[in-house]
Design an enzyme around this catalytic site. Structure first.
Site, mmCIF file in Angstrom:
data_model
loop_
_atom_site.group_PDB
_atom_site.id
_atom_site.type_symbol
_atom_site.label_atom_id
_atom_site.label_comp_id
_atom_site.label_asym_id
_atom_site.label_seq_id
_atom_site.Cartn_x
_atom_site.Cartn_y
_atom_site.Cartn_z
ATOM 1 N N ASP A 1 5.739 0.452 -29.563
ATOM 2 C CA ASP A 1 6.479 1.372 -28.698
ATOM 3 C C ASP A 1 5.654 2.619 -28.387
ATOM 4 O O ASP A 1 5.575 3.081 -27.249
ATOM 5 C CB ASP A 1 7.798 1.791 -29.365
ATOM 6 C CG ASP A 1 8.642 0.591 -29.745
ATOM 7 O OD1 ASP A 1 8.359 -0.516 -29.248
ATOM 8 O OD2 ASP A 1 9.569 0.758 -30.560
ATOM 9 N N SER B 1 13.178 2.325 -26.595
ATOM 10 C CA SER B 1 12.226 3.218 -27.268
ATOM 11 C C SER B 1 12.431 4.685 -26.988
ATOM 12 O O SER B 1 11.470 5.439 -26.798
ATOM 13 C CB SER B 1 10.789 2.843 -26.910
ATOM 14 O OG SER B 1 10.444 1.684 -27.567
ATOM 15 N N SER C 1 13.219 6.762 -29.157
ATOM 16 C CA SER C 1 12.658 7.560 -30.257
ATOM 17 C C SER C 1 11.136 7.684 -30.160
ATOM 18 O O SER C 1 10.592 8.750 -30.452
ATOM 19 C CB SER C 1 13.100 7.054 -31.632
ATOM 20 O OG SER C 1 12.838 5.707 -31.772
ATOM 21 N N ASP D 1 4.230 -6.918 -33.813
ATOM 22 C CA ASP D 1 3.328 -5.753 -33.908
ATOM 23 C C ASP D 1 2.995 -5.416 -35.367
ATOM 24 O O ASP D 1 1.843 -5.154 -35.711
ATOM 25 C CB ASP D 1 3.837 -4.521 -33.128
ATOM 26 C CG ASP D 1 5.192 -3.982 -33.546
ATOM 27 O OD1 ASP D 1 5.909 -4.641 -34.333
ATOM 28 O OD2 ASP D 1 5.542 -2.876 -33.072
ATOM 29 N N GLY E 1 17.339 0.590 -27.483
ATOM 30 C CA GLY E 1 16.380 -0.501 -27.380
ATOM 31 C C GLY E 1 15.296 -0.293 -26.348
ATOM 32 O O GLY E 1 14.483 -1.190 -26.119
ATOM 33 N N HIS F 1 8.513 -8.511 -32.592
ATOM 34 C CA HIS F 1 8.366 -8.676 -34.042
ATOM 35 C C HIS F 1 7.018 -9.290 -34.397
ATOM 36 O O HIS F 1 6.921 -10.078 -35.330
ATOM 37 C CB HIS F 1 9.543 -9.474 -34.626
ATOM 38 C CG HIS F 1 10.822 -8.681 -34.597
ATOM 39 N ND1 HIS F 1 11.140 -7.744 -35.549
ATOM 40 C CD2 HIS F 1 11.837 -8.663 -33.700
ATOM 41 C CE1 HIS F 1 12.310 -7.189 -35.254
ATOM 42 N NE2 HIS F 1 12.747 -7.725 -34.135
ATOM 43 N N GLU G 1 8.011 8.414 -37.448
ATOM 44 C CA GLU G 1 9.019 7.384 -37.795
ATOM 45 C C GLU G 1 8.908 7.016 -39.278
ATOM 46 O O GLU G 1 9.907 6.924 -39.978
ATOM 47 C CB GLU G 1 8.803 6.114 -36.964
ATOM 48 C CG GLU G 1 8.941 6.317 -35.478
ATOM 49 C CD GLU G 1 10.389 6.220 -34.996
ATOM 50 O OE1 GLU G 1 11.303 6.018 -35.812
ATOM 51 O OE2 GLU G 1 10.579 6.375 -33.772
ATOM 52 N N TYR H 1 15.760 -4.918 -39.890
ATOM 53 C CA TYR H 1 14.338 -4.734 -39.554
ATOM 54 C C TYR H 1 13.518 -4.728 -40.843
ATOM 55 O O TYR H 1 12.510 -5.427 -40.961
ATOM 56 C CB TYR H 1 14.169 -3.411 -38.791
ATOM 57 C CG TYR H 1 12.817 -3.253 -38.113
ATOM 58 C CD1 TYR H 1 12.608 -3.746 -36.833
ATOM 59 C CD2 TYR H 1 11.758 -2.621 -38.755
ATOM 60 C CE1 TYR H 1 11.373 -3.609 -36.198
ATOM 61 C CE2 TYR H 1 10.526 -2.476 -38.142
ATOM 62 C CZ TYR H 1 10.344 -2.962 -36.861
ATOM 63 O OH TYR H 1 9.121 -2.822 -36.246
HETATM 64 C C1 GLA Z 1 11.189 -1.998 -32.542
HETATM 65 C C2 GLA Z 1 10.007 -1.405 -33.298
HETATM 66 C C3 GLA Z 1 8.689 -2.002 -32.783
HETATM 67 C C4 GLA Z 1 8.732 -3.530 -32.755
HETATM 68 C C5 GLA Z 1 10.008 -4.013 -32.073
HETATM 69 C C6 GLA Z 1 10.163 -5.511 -32.136
HETATM 70 O O1 GLA Z 1 11.153 -1.593 -31.204
HETATM 71 O O2 GLA Z 1 9.969 -0.006 -33.147
HETATM 72 O O3 GLA Z 1 7.619 -1.543 -33.586
HETATM 73 O O4 GLA Z 1 8.602 -4.061 -34.039
HETATM 74 O O5 GLA Z 1 11.172 -3.418 -32.627
HETATM 75 O O6 GLA Z 1 9.157 -6.132 -31.416
#
Ligand code: GLA
Length: 383
Positions: free
Chosen positions: A171, A125, A127, A36, A123, A34, A159, A220
């Site tokens: 990600d 990534s 996507s 980025d 979780g 959290h 996204e 989020y």
């Molecule tokens: C998800 C989002 C990322 C980042 C993380 C938390 O994976 O896609 O961009 O914000 O949460 O670090």
């Protein structure tokens, strides 16, 4: 990694010819969550599971895409009208790839595609991995190249514009820019990056809570809003909040009159400092320090940023108590998903077995997990 011959054969069965294969990993974030979207640096590492695409160009004006993971899952996207697909379906990613490529001047005249993924749980990534795989594979089929930060940014556009998740760039950068056997330090404000070798005397363990990430999109978006509010009260913008610096933050924090916004900002500023320390600890092989940073990050994400949950807290605590573990933390967006833990080499698998019963007794699910291996970022498999 998925057996590539299985994907090649599926393509052949579906479309009666051969497709070009490309592979993109998933990722686990070692530290820096959290931050980025607040302009901080992050330290993710790719994992050995990912997404494979097989693609062949056609001139039919449609992209026909088959998912090898779902029974009878097929989508067709008209190249001239990629936005016409209903929302919510995985076809949004296919439509997004066609639309975003066209925006980048890469016009797809048509293609046949098979997609296959082996990223477990939520979780890691999947996507970002899927988006990059589609962009890379389709661009390649049109004999065009899209790579590096431009490829990561294009995947983020999918996204933002087609899926409706206002994520940061971590990600996408991780699955594009990473090198084998390395973690990736990536600065989300100016896109500087470098690879940091992960020493062979330790191992990175990824453990899945078995809890699907609930509320993740709405929470989020709430964190985006809260960090934006905190930044405004500090006289900066959200995209620079992580750059504020600890000392300046302490000095100015009294100016934030909203306690929630204050705690969200405190997490961001402190987590950014932890990433810098973690990079040094990784390079200096200071595992106890790196482990303490993992633990502190978890506490901050739980208490200040409020994105953990009972399952993540328990799984991290159980792993932390196992022999050979230096530290453990939730990784990624939170609200379920995975924990990442730092272990002496060879100790992680036994720890996962040792904690299984205690975790199941309290959470009702058996935690699954694996030792992460970085094979590097996106690549073409053939040719
Ligand atoms: C998800 C989002 C990322 C980042 C993380 C938390 O994976 O896609 O961009 O914000 O949460 O670090």
């Amino acid at each position: 990694m998925i057996d590539q011959t299985v994907v090649a054969e599926r393509f052949e069965r579906e479309f009666g010819c051969a497709g070009q294969l490309s592979w993109v990993p998933g990722r686990v974030n070692l530290i820096g969550d959290h931050v980025d979207y607040c302009g901080g640096a992050v330290l993710p590492m790719p994992v050995q599971c990912g997404t494979t695409v097989a693609v062949r160009a056609t001139t039919r004006g449609v992209v026909r895409c088959v998912s090898a993971n779902m029974t009878n899952a097929r989508v067709e996207v008209r190249c001239a009208e990629p936005a016409a697909l209903p929302s919510g379906s995985w076809g949004r990613f296919v439509a997004g790839a066609v639309g975003v490529l066209s925006g980048a001047g890469i016009h797809i005249a048509g293609a046949d595609v098979v997609v296959a993924g082996d990223i477990p749980g939520s979780g890691l990534s999947s996507s970002a991995s899927l988006s990059v795989a589609l962009l890379f594979g389709l661009a390649r089929s049109a004999e065009r190249e899209l790579e590096g930060v431009a490829l990561a940014l294009a995947a983020q556009r999918i996204e933002h514009d087609y899926v409706g998740v206002q994520c940061g760039l971590m990600d996408q950068a991780a699955v594009v820019l990473s090198r084998a056997d390395c973690a990736l330090w990536f600065d989300c404000l100016d896109y500087r990056h470098r690879s940091i070798p992960v020493d062979a005397t330790i191992e990175i363990v990824v453990a899945d809570t078995g809890r699907a990430r609930r509320l993740v999109d709405s929470q989020y978006n709430a964190r985006l809003e809260e960090t934006g509010r905190a930044a405004a009260q500090l006289g900066t913008e959200r995209a620079r909040l992580a750059r504020f610096g600890l000392a300046a933050f302490e000095e100015r924090a009294a100016g934030i009159d909203d306690p929630i916004a204050y705690r969200r900002a405190r997490h961001v500023v402190r987590e950014a400092a932890r990433v810098a320390q973690a990079v040094d600890a990784l390079a200096a092989r200071d595992w106890p320090l790196l482990g303490r940073l993992f633990d502190a990050s978890h506490v901050s994400l739980r208490d200040d940023f409020a994105v953990s949950c009972d399952e993540l807290d328990l799984l991290a605590a159980l792993l932390r108590d196992e022999p050979g573990c230096y530290g453990a933390r939730m990784t990624g967006a939170g609200f379920g998903g995975n924990v990442v833990a730092l272990f002496d080499r060879g100790r992680g698998a036994a720890a996962l077995v040792a904690i299984a019963d205690r975790y199941r007794a309290r959470c009702g699910a058996v935690p699954t997990g694996f030792v992460a291996r970085s094979l590097g970022g996106v690549r073409s498999i053939d040719g």
